[in-house]
Design a protein around this motif. Structure first.
Motif, mmCIF file in Angstrom:
data_model
loop_
_atom_site.group_PDB
_atom_site.id
_atom_site.type_symbol
_atom_site.label_atom_id
_atom_site.label_comp_id
_atom_site.label_asym_id
_atom_site.label_seq_id
_atom_site.Cartn_x
_atom_site.Cartn_y
_atom_site.Cartn_z
ATOM 1 N N TRP A 62 -19.889 12.026 -4.203
ATOM 2 C CA TRP A 62 -18.628 13.000 -4.950
ATOM 3 C C TRP A 62 -18.019 12.167 -6.518
ATOM 4 O O TRP A 62 -17.787 13.021 -6.794
ATOM 5 C CB TRP A 62 -17.598 11.992 -3.431
ATOM 6 C CG TRP A 62 -16.276 12.717 -3.728
ATOM 7 C CD1 TRP A 62 -15.390 13.557 -3.915
ATOM 8 C CD2 TRP A 62 -15.267 11.746 -4.518
ATOM 9 N NE1 TRP A 62 -14.454 13.555 -3.963
ATOM 10 C CE2 TRP A 62 -13.950 12.202 -4.830
ATOM 11 C CE3 TRP A 62 -15.441 10.239 -5.010
ATOM 12 C CZ2 TRP A 62 -13.009 11.277 -4.730
ATOM 13 C CZ3 TRP A 62 -14.094 9.735 -5.253
ATOM 14 C CH2 TRP A 62 -12.783 10.416 -5.485
ATOM 15 N N LEU A 66 -17.014 14.966 -9.164
ATOM 16 C CA LEU A 66 -15.274 14.361 -9.363
ATOM 17 C C LEU A 66 -14.965 15.496 -10.607
ATOM 18 O O LEU A 66 -15.325 15.466 -11.642
ATOM 19 C CB LEU A 66 -14.558 13.464 -9.547
ATOM 20 C CG LEU A 66 -12.752 12.822 -8.646
ATOM 21 C CD1 LEU A 66 -12.941 12.958 -7.831
ATOM 22 C CD2 LEU A 66 -13.142 11.437 -9.887
ATOM 23 N N THR A 76 -16.165 12.896 -15.126
ATOM 24 C CA THR A 76 -15.417 12.049 -14.782
ATOM 25 C C THR A 76 -15.963 10.727 -14.705
ATOM 26 O O THR A 76 -14.799 9.696 -15.030
ATOM 27 C CB THR A 76 -14.975 12.227 -13.375
ATOM 28 O OG1 THR A 76 -14.016 13.194 -13.659
ATOM 29 C CG2 THR A 76 -13.748 11.236 -12.735
#
Length: 236
Positions: A62, A66, A76
């Motif tokens: 994740w 992101l 990110t």
């Protein structure tokens, strides 16, 4: 004293040039807050190991995705790394400048000077910073790049962590514990100093600030140490 006037023991007094010390203290407070926020979020992410491999590996994936598709994959993460790197550099530069000014303010070494009271963390901030810096390099090569990790499989975060803190790899666990405890001392002193700088504490609030800084540092340290101890003693 007039500008250029001589002091009783030495050359003419000069007005200090450069960045004001109060601004350097604010730089240290702000950059320290950025690094502290990262540590808290990092600790929370680490604790997902107690929910199993799927939870920890899913969290890691994740992070890589992101803000997609607005940013490319791992975009990110690289922004976070850039901000952290800039914060670390600014923090070190400000701390070095303040330390040099403190030494310059006491140019005469007295033969019988009373020791200045201070906490263990305050007296060892410099060496603590060195220990933390060396550990960060090792940590990046170990769990980020996978170069020094016994498993070293990209994306297999759970397996990499459990391999790293296995009983047979005790020296890595020991290094991690030493570094995390050092971070705890650093955080305790840093939080207290930052709260003083930003909040302008008084004698009435100083004890409360010290207590808050100590409790915060202990909880952060315990959160980070929970992972290696859980792996070493077979709890995960």
């Amino acid at each position: 004293m007039a500008r250029g006037a001589r002091t009783a023991d030495g050359p003419p007094a000069r007005r200090r040039a450069g960045v004001p010390s109060v601004l350097l203290k604010y730089v240290m407070a702000v950059t320290g807050a950025i690094m502290l926020l990262y540590l808290v979020l990092h600790m929370i992410g680490n604790l997902k190991i107690f929910f199993g491999a799927e939870a920890l590996d899913g969290y890691s994936e994740w992070l890589r995705t992101l803000l997609e598709p607005a940013l490319p994959r791992t975009g990110t993460l690289w922004i976070v790394r850039a901000v952290l790197a800039a914060s670390v550099i600014a923090h070190i530069v400000a701390a070095t400048m303040l330390a040099r000014r403190a030494r310059a303010a006491r140019p005469v070494r007295y033969a019988h000077r009373q020791p200045v009271r201070g906490s263990y963390a305050a007296r060892t901030m410099r060496w603590g910073g060195v220990i933390i810096a060396l550990f960060v390099i090792y940590h990046l090569l170990d769990l980020t790049a996978g170069t020094l990790n016994p498993n070293g499989v990209h994306g297999a975060v759970y397996d990499n962590v459990t391999a790293d803190f296995a009983p047979s790899h005790w020296y890595a666990t020991l290094a991690y514990v030493i570094a995390v405890v050092t971070v705890g001392f650093h955080v305790r002193h840093g939080v207290w100093s930052a709260l003083q700088t930003i909040g302008r504490s008084t004698a009435a609030t100083e004890r409360g600030l010290k207590t808050f800084a100590l409790v915060f540092a202990v909880l952060l340290t315990a959160g980070f140490l929970a992972v290696p101890f859980a792996v070493t003693f077979g709890l995960v």
